[in-house]
Design an enzyme around this catalytic site. Structure first.
Site, short mmCIF file in Angstrom:
data_model
loop_
_atom_site.label_atom_id
_atom_site.label_comp_id
_atom_site.label_asym_id
_atom_site.label_seq_id
_atom_site.Cartn_x
_atom_site.Cartn_y
_atom_site.Cartn_z
CG ASP A 85 -1.55 -1.20 1.62
OD1 ASP A 85 -1.48 -2.16 0.85
OD2 ASP A 85 -2.14 -1.24 2.71
CD GLU A 87 -7.00 -5.08 4.26
OE1 GLU A 87 -6.50 -5.85 5.07
OE2 GLU A 87 -6.66 -5.06 3.07
C1 FRU Z 1 -3.80 -3.71 2.87
C2 FRU Z 1 -3.17 -4.09 4.18
C3 FRU Z 1 -3.53 -3.08 5.24
C4 FRU Z 1 -2.39 -3.20 6.22
C5 FRU Z 1 -1.22 -3.46 5.31
C6 FRU Z 1 -0.16 -4.32 5.90
O1 FRU Z 1 -3.14 -4.17 1.73
O2 FRU Z 1 -3.57 -5.39 4.57
O3 FRU Z 1 -4.79 -3.27 5.82
O4 FRU Z 1 -2.23 -2.06 6.98
O5 FRU Z 1 -1.74 -4.07 4.15
O6 FRU Z 1 0.96 -4.39 5.06
#
Ligand code: FRU
Length: 518
Positions: free
Chosen positions: A22, A222
């Protein structure tokens, strides 16, 4: 520095090496665009989650920086804490009291994930597996960061959701001008709920409302974002857009990750969805920001002008992200996209267009442009080729039009990624079944992706951004986009035009895009 490894994107951000997911902490500050991101400093699969960092002056040329928040340097010991996704603001009014009073602190909010039971330096004890919200600050314009000594600032979800302590993440913070306070939106992924908090100082937060479930709930929620945009450019009609990732439960294929949004209003404390933007979760309906397989965890910039929104998104899918055939890096970001809100087919829709600064990578006249009054059924190889291109194709329907489109990265008429329009269903599509040399890495990778695209005046427009391992297709005014990775054979650089039925007034322009690494 130039990057020439196989599949290395030429104008999409990638770290030199290792795993990325992300985008985090997008902030425009002092004339610089910061891009932080989920990063594994020591491996090319997910793990040791830290915040990597890159800076750009123009959203086009990026320079990788030292790791901003490293799990190896966590306050309670190496790897005692992972730095999950979050966001950043500039604390111009010095509300936090962090740092010294002369330099404006940047403040980041992120999720602390504690893999094991731990006692923090401030004597708080944390259960292994906890996800909690923390903050860090920087007084050198985003280069180095210090964790706030009182972390985590939100150790647990609020009542009655305390049992969600293992799934509580991805804070998005911003300044709410009218309310004169900070806002944090944070997700309870398993419950499909977003919690809203407010604060006067970025360190103490009050839970004020919640939203959800609504629309797509086939996986976890998310990475929320919440921001205002004028509808149809009218400053007198400001709407708020709530955007979030859903994984799995996207529409590209069973198991895919995707990004959805809901349009509504926000009074500084509570988000209220417009009736025509929120659906009963059992209806299976959702507003998708992109209809392709590789568009997840979209994030938007803080710190831009009023009502200016630019998004950068992870161009991958959790279904196969960790095994895509790239080395020594894994994962790229989409190009920065400008987001606007317009009424399309009677409904407020989020439109995405490539950020205009991309123009700076295009020099000289088009490689190829051509106009045909009509194109009969058949296919031809065009006298142009390339691997890094910006292609615009416009056309309208003839009498018996069924399909019209292009093959890119083709080898004669064989192989390649097919990008086109289906007049019978009024959908644009990307077919990557034969896109890749290396598609055997996952049975979920091949596929055909469709997005609705209607035309008011009969003209259909597709803009295709091609890079060494991706296509991003923008339909119409940007109301539909399809983003997909491809892993073609190096030798396949051809472009073909195909038509099934008659298509009229077909225009194509093929422009070359130069590398952003040079
Ligand atoms: C989304 C996620 C988020 C988390 C991150 C961990 O892709 O699962 O929810 O903060 O990746 O790397």
């Amino acid at each position: 520095q130039s990057y020439t490894e196989r599949y290395r994107p030429q104008y999409h951000y990638t770290p030199a090496k290792n795993w990325m997911n992300d985008p985090n902490g997008l902030i425009y500050h002092n004339g610089q665009y910061h891009l932080y991101y989920q990063y594994n400093p020591s491996g090319d699969v997910w793990g040791n989650m830290s915040w990597g960092h890159a800076i750009s002056n123009d959203l086009t040329y990026w320079e990788e920086q030292q790791v901003a928040l490293s799990a190896f340097d966590a306050p309670a010991g190496p790897l005692s804490e992972f730095y999950f996704s979050g966001s950043a603001v500039s604390d111009d009014i010095h509300s936090s009291g962090l740092g010294n009073s002369t330099r404006t602190p940047l403040v980041a909010a992120y999720t602390s994930y504690y893999p094991n039971d731990v006692t923090l330096p401030n004597n708080q004890t944390v259960r292994g597996g906890t996800q909690a919200q923390s903050i860090a600050y920087s007084t050198d314009d985003g280069l180095t960061w210090t964790e706030y000594a009182g972390n985590p600032v939100l150790p647990l979800p609020p009542s009655p959701y305390e049992d969600q302590w293992r799934d509580f993440r991805d804070p998005f913070i911003f300044w709410h001008e009218q309310g004169h306070h900070w806002v944090m939106v944070v997700s309870l992924p398993q419950l499909h709920k977003l919690l809203i908090y407010t604060s006067k100082n970025l360190t103490q937060w009050e839970h004020v409302s919640e939203f959800g479930p609504a629309n797509a709930v086939g996986g976890v929620w998310e990475c929320p974002n919440l921001f205002p945009l004028p509808l149809d450019g009218k400053k007198s009609n400001i709407k708020w857009v709530l955007m979030m990732g859903i994984n799995p439960g996207g529409l590209a294929f069973t198991g895919s990750s995707a990004t959805q949004y809901i349009v509504g209003s926000f009074d500084g404390k509570t988000f209220t969805a417009d009736a025509d933007s929120a659906y009963d979760p059992s209806s299976g309906k959702a507003n998708w920001l992109d209809y392709g397989p590789d568009y997840y965890a979209a994030a938007t910039y803080n710190g831009l002008g009023n009502f200016e929104r630019v998004a950068i998104t992870w161009m991958n899918d959790w279904a196969y992200a960790t095994i895509i055939p790239t080395f020594p890096w894994r994962s790229a970001m989409t190009i920065p996209r400008k987001l606007t809100l317009e009424k399309i087919d009677g409904q407020p829709r989020l439109l995405s267009t490539p950020h205009s600064n991309l123009q700076s990578l295009k020099h000289g006249p088009p490689l190829y442009s051509k106009h045909w009054d009509s194109i009969p059924t058949g296919s031809v190889t065009l006298p142009v080729s390339g691997k890094v291109l910006d292609i615009t194709l416009t056309f309208s329907s003839g009498k018996s039009s069924k399909h019209l489109g292009l093959g890119v990265r083709t080898n004669g008429m064989n192989n390649g990624t097919i990008i086109g329009y289906d007049f019978t269903t009024t959908q644009m599509f990307v077919n990557r079944n034969a896109s890749s040399d290396a598609s055997s890495f996952s049975s979920l990778f091949p596929g055909v992706y469709y997005a609705p695209l209607h035309s008011k005046d009969g003209t259909i427009k597709l803009r295709i951004l091609l890079d060494w391992s991706s296509v991003e297709v923008f339909g119409g005014r940007g109301e539909s986009t399809i983003t997909a990775q491809i892993f073609p054979s190096d030798a396949n650089t051809g472009i073909s035009l195909f038509s099934n039925g008659d298509a009229k007034d077909v225009r194509i322009k093929v422009e070359s895009v130069s590398s952003a690494w040079d």
